[in-house]
Design an enzyme around this catalytic site. Structure first.
Site, PDB file in Angstrom:
ATOM      1  N   GLU A 151       0.885  -1.179   0.000  1.00  0.00           N
ATOM      2  CA  GLU A 151       0.000   0.000   0.000  1.00  0.00           C
ATOM      3  C   GLU A 151       0.912   1.216   0.000  1.00  0.00           C
ATOM      4  O   GLU A 151       1.725   1.398   0.904  1.00  0.00           O
ATOM      5  CB  GLU A 151      -0.906  -0.025   1.228  1.00  0.00           C
TER       6      GLU A 151
ATOM      7  N   CYS B 148      -2.413   8.106   4.559  1.00  0.00           N
ATOM      8  CA  CYS B 148      -2.425   7.815   3.130  1.00  0.00           C
ATOM      9  C   CYS B 148      -3.792   8.088   2.527  1.00  0.00           C
ATOM     10  O   CYS B 148      -3.932   8.315   1.328  1.00  0.00           O
ATOM     11  CB  CYS B 148      -1.993   6.379   2.871  1.00  0.00           C
TER      12      CYS B 148
END
Length: 991
Positions: A751, A785
């Protein structure tokens, strides 16, 4: 005077019969028949007859004030009414008979709907200006009814708006008081016997005096609110006006009561009886609150007024509790609320010497109960009044006045757009099946309407249902609870006294010394040492890998249920240590407590969810045919290297680690260097939960050396990584290289971030949108994020959005994250700070700097920054900054906004604020993100509910917290057996 409660009931029945007869008089029936010829009443009739239509109508009504043309209104009318759940009345079908939104029939339909909504608004809102309000007041006074005025307004999300709210109330009191000089005092309104009462009363909301009103910060909230309340109370006293404090959502109740009770005990206010506060009977702890208020009033020595209402936020309170897995604060059944209301009415009125009662209800029985008690106890008129909402209890109010009771109407005023939330609440109340007003209009039998409320029998659970087998998300801490706030502060103190220790790597079940150490410091106070961490060498990394290889066979063959039980035990330990873990996160990486708490909840959820998922996957499945069995099942891959980030040091590290472990893989956890103390706590918990020696290795070290070595090592089977795009791509490339002796291809789960956008169109609720953008962009200082770094706004609402966005951001409190008042903290370290400052300098060259907030000293603080008029191609609109920098981009229309949103290398999270059904449907199909959020913030994904992860250059792999995440750590296998022997095979069912 002592009166038996059963005598109250006899009198209640008599009074209720009288009141209902009055409201059902021929004159009132004729008035209702005339009203039903109006469009607004047609809308209400439609809403009451069709639940699907009711939802869509109210959603449309909520949207209309934001739309800026009849064409847009016609378009939205058609979109809302075309929903499959809507069964349209013939009249409505007729006005929808158009194809083009700018055609004459469409414009006529829009005009008709505007008129209906305006009529509805004026039914429940006393006016848009003070002049209109005064007319409504004077009309009520002619009917012998007093008033209290509530100023409707936008949600107070900026300090500018809080100051404006106070200013408008000061102006309101002045204008009403000036007008009151021309009124003749009336018995039953301004005169009660030989006592004169304030002619003017206003109702205010405490939260509107301070935009950052927060139960987590009771001291700071109280200080701000008190100063502003004092200004209002001084003006009211000067002009002879009364002030009543409304009650709002449950989370604010205890703090509201605490502030008011403390203030009104001060000498300056202790003698005043022209002040009131509100209690809501639908809250399960409201009776206790009233008992405590009575005790407080006895101590104070002078009564205030208590307005008793049933409550206006039942739906939102229920939803919030359900979503947060908290106990519902409200009664689930209306009858329970009615019962509690009657109990509280009796308690309040039986203590009329200490508290004046104001009974607010449109339920004839509820008001009759109050009348019966008041008359039985011979309560003096000054100590008791009835209240109704403007436009909802007109006939009941007149009937009560006729009986000789003092009545006051609660009359909101203000513009339609900011008043829409109030209007929708009134419409919901008026059209609910359980509404007394609706039942009375429907001519329900008097006996049924006025009978004592009774709880229906609770249906028993269905036999065989096992609720405990279902996965349940962990509940976040409710910081409105004083006991939990106290525990959180105690934990901060205890952890602060435990700083500075050394944390060693764990290899093959033993903590080992190292030759190199790093210091972890508090980003809020860079001189404060959190702990020292030993960094492993390459040689020790090799030892850890070999230990994992040795332990693999035993761990692989450990039954899945045993592995799952270890995770469940780890979750229990985390829950028991929640406040302590929150404190470590707060201090080591600079998160405020509520966001640290959410992270601990997520880690607990990962443990429990992956445990349940592994048990499900371990069952495999059979696909047998006659003469042949086929067994599909899974086995672990081998050794997993987990490389976790610092921004979610507990949740993400836990999630990746336990996913690898529960699937039977031996696991090496290498945390980010700046959050290694927290990672050490994870390892402590997993070892305490029963992870065997050698199965889990704690290997803090330099990523460029030790991390790279483990990624490339031939013994590694899986790499689970969360971090930067640069490092993720390097891992992906290195893992693809087949090393000498390696007999497998490595699995990479990565990720790698995002450049996340929120689109705001012309139909958006700007109160909701501004609050959501601010939270999404600046929560944890933008170091998520999933954070919003771009907001793309359709030009028709661009200026309004930018103005409120800047002011809302200005209103945030920046500071050390262990201070309750702080909402924004530092960035993680000096490297991050310097990189973000470079982007800010670049942004100043590319676009307009709309906001740069001042910051504290002594930590790694950077200014909250908003750039406007940003080009979609600008560096600050394309590159991940990972800090509190927001680019605001203007789009000419929704199509362009969506194109801009999709024009990046990333596809992680995105959001839309809109009330346009077509736009909502389109983003679901076309917005290229892994997690899309509509009309809410875009951060805070919850395990199982919102599995998290993206695509494009945001990462590779299945979504964390989702049903297919564990499959990445497993190898699927099929075993097929021919079970025929000499031409025969077992056949199920034959002997």
């Amino acid at each position: 005077m002592v009166v038996q409660s059963n005598s109250y009931e006899v009198k209640t029945q008599e009074i209720a019969q009288e009141l209902i007869a009055s409201t059902r008089s021929k004159k009132n029936i004729l008035a209702r028949m005339q009203e039903q010829m109006r469009w607004d009443d047609k809308v209400l009739d439609w809403a009451m007859s069709n639940p699907g239509l009711r939802v869509q109508l109210f959603r449309l009504i909520d949207t209309i004030p934001a739309l800026q043309s009849k064409t847009e209104i016609a378009r939205h009318l058609q979109q809302y009414m075309s929903d499959e759940s809507v069964e349209l009345p013939a009249t409505l079908k007729g006005i929808l008979n158009f194809t083009e939104a700018n055609s004459f029939p469409a414009q006529t339909a829009a005009a008709t709907m505007i008129k209906a909504v305006e009529s509805l608004a004026y039914k429940y809102i006393s006016g848009e200006t003070i002049t209109e309000v005064i007319k409504a007041i004077e009309k009520a006074r002619k009917d012998g009814i007093g008033f209290t005025i509530d100023l409707l307004g936008e949600a107070v999300i900026t300090e500018q708006e809080a100051h404006s709210y106070l200013g408008k109330y000061l102006e309101l009191i002045e204008q009403l008081s000036a007008k009151a000089q021309t009124w003749k005092r009336q018995e039953g309104i301004d005169l009660v016997g030989d006592e004169t009462l304030p002619q003017v009363q206003v109702s205010v909301k405490l939260t509107a005096f301070y935009s950052q009103f927060d139960p987590l910060d009771p001291v700071g909230s109280k200080a701000k609110v008190r100063d502003r309340i004092k200004i209002l109370l001084a003006k009211a006293q000067e002009l002879g006006a009364a002030v009543h404090f409304d009650m709002e959502q449950y989370q604010y109740k205890d703090l509201t009561l605490a502030i008011l009770k403390e203030l009104l005990l001060e000498p300056e206010y202790r003698d005043r009886t022209d002040i009131g506060m509100t209690l809501q009977a639908y809250l399960q702890d409201s009776y206790r609150d009233l008992e405590q208020l009575i005790a407080w009033a006895k101590e104070r020595g002078n009564p205030i007024t208590v307005r008793l209402v049933k409550g206006a936020y039942w739906d939102s309170e229920t939803i919030k509790a359900e979503q947060n897995h908290w106990q519902k604060p409200v009664y689930s059944q209306k009858a329970a609320t009615d019962i509690n209301f009657e109990r509280m009415t009796r308690l309040l009125l039986e203590n009329h010497q200490h508290l004046y009662g104001a009974i607010g209800s449109h339920n004839t029985r509820s008001q009759a109960v109050a009348c019966a008690i008041a008359e039985s106890l011979q309560i003096p008129p000054r100590r008791f009044e009835m209240q109704v909402l403007y436009g909802m209890g007109d006939q009941l109010a007149k009937a009560l006045v006729k009986r000789g009771h003092r009545v006051r109407v609660y009359a909101p005023y203000g513009k339609l757009l900011p008043g829409m939330a109030y209007l929708i609440r009134r419409l919901l109340e008026n059209t609910a099946n359980s509404s007394f007003l609706r039942q009375n209009l429907a001519e329900k039998s008097v006996e049924d309407l006025i009978s004592p409320p009774k709880l229906p029998l609770t249906p028993s659970s269905k036999a065989g249902e096992d609720f405990h087998a279902l996965f349940q998300n962990s509940a976040d801490t409710d910081y409105a609870d004083e006991e939990l706030r106290t525990k959180s502060q105690q934990a901060l103190k205890e952890v602060s006294n435990s700083l500075g220790k050394t944390y060693l790597p764990l290899i093959n079940g033993e903590y080992v010394e190292t030759t190199e150490y790093i210091s972890s410091v508090n980003p809020s106070r860079e001189r404060e040492l959190i702990g020292k961490i030993g960094l492993i060498s390459v040689e020790q990394a090799e030892q850890a890998l070999q230990a994992a290889k040795s332990a693999f066979t035993l761990w692989k063959n450990t039954p899945a249920v045993e592995r799952a039980n270890i995770l469940q035990k780890a979750a229990d330990i985390m829950e028991s240590r929640r406040h302590e873990l929150n404190a470590w996160i707060c201090l080591e990486v600079g998160k405020i407590l509520p966001q640290a708490d959410g992270e601990v909840s997520e880690a607990i959820d990962f443990c429990r969810y992956y445990a349940a998922e592994m048990i499900r996957l371990d069952e495999g499945y059979n696909y047998d045919v006659m003469g042949e069995t086929n067994r599909y099942f899974y086995q672990p891959k081998g050794i997993a290297v987990v490389i976790s980030p610092w921004n979610f040091p507990f949740a993400i590290a836990t999630g990746m680690t336990v996913a690898a472990l529960v699937t039977g893989n031996c696991t090496l956890l290498k945390p980010a260097e700046t959050s290694s103390v927290i990672a050490a706590k994870i390892v402590e918990i997993l070892i305490a939960a029963g992870i065997p020696k050698g199965v889990l290795q704690f290997v803090p070290g330099k990523g460029s050396v030790v991390g790279a070595y483990m990624v490339k090592h031939p013994a590694t089977h899986v790499i689970a990584f969360t971090g930067s795009r640069e490092v993720g791509c390097r891992i992906y490339a290195d893992a693809a290289i087949l090393q000498p002796g390696q007999k497998h291809l490595k699995k990479v789960i990565a990720e790698m971030g995002g450049k996340n956008a929120i689109i705001i169109d012309e139909s958006a609720d700007l109160d909701q949108a501004v609050a959501g953008v601010v939270y999404s962009a600046f929560g944890y200082t933008g170091q998520k994020c999933s954070a919003c770094s771009r907001v793309i706004v359709v030009e028709t609402v661009y200026d309004a959005l930018v103005e409120r966005l800047v002011e809302a951001t200005k209103s945030l409190n920046i500071g050390e994250t262990d201070l309750p008042s702080s909402q924004i903290g530092p960035v993680i370290d000096s490297t991050a700070r310097d990189r973000i400052l470079e982007y800010i300098a670049l942004g100043e060259k590319e676009s307009n700097l709309a906001l740069s907030m001042p910051v504290p000293t002594g930590g790694y603080f950077v200014p909250l920054t908003i750039f406007t008029d940003v080009s979609p191609q600008a560096a600050i609109a394309q590159e991940e900054i990972f800090g509190p920098v927001l680019a605001v981009i203007k789009a000419s229309n929704f199509d362009q906004a969506l194109a801009i949103a999709n024009n990046t290398d990333y596809a992680l999270t995105g959001g839309l604020y809109s009330r346009t059904p077509e736009h909502i449907a389109r983003v679901g199909r076309e917005f290229e993100v892994g997690n899309l959020y509509i009309n809410r913030s875009i951060t805070g994904a919850i395990v199982a509910r919102q599995p998290f992860g993206g695509f494009k250059l945001s990462g590779v792999g299945s979504k964390a917290g989702g049903a297919d995440y564990l499959l990445q750590f497993l190898e699927p296998r099929v075993v097929t057996e021919n079970i025929q022997r000499q031409g025969f095979a077992p056949i199920e069912g034959n002997e």
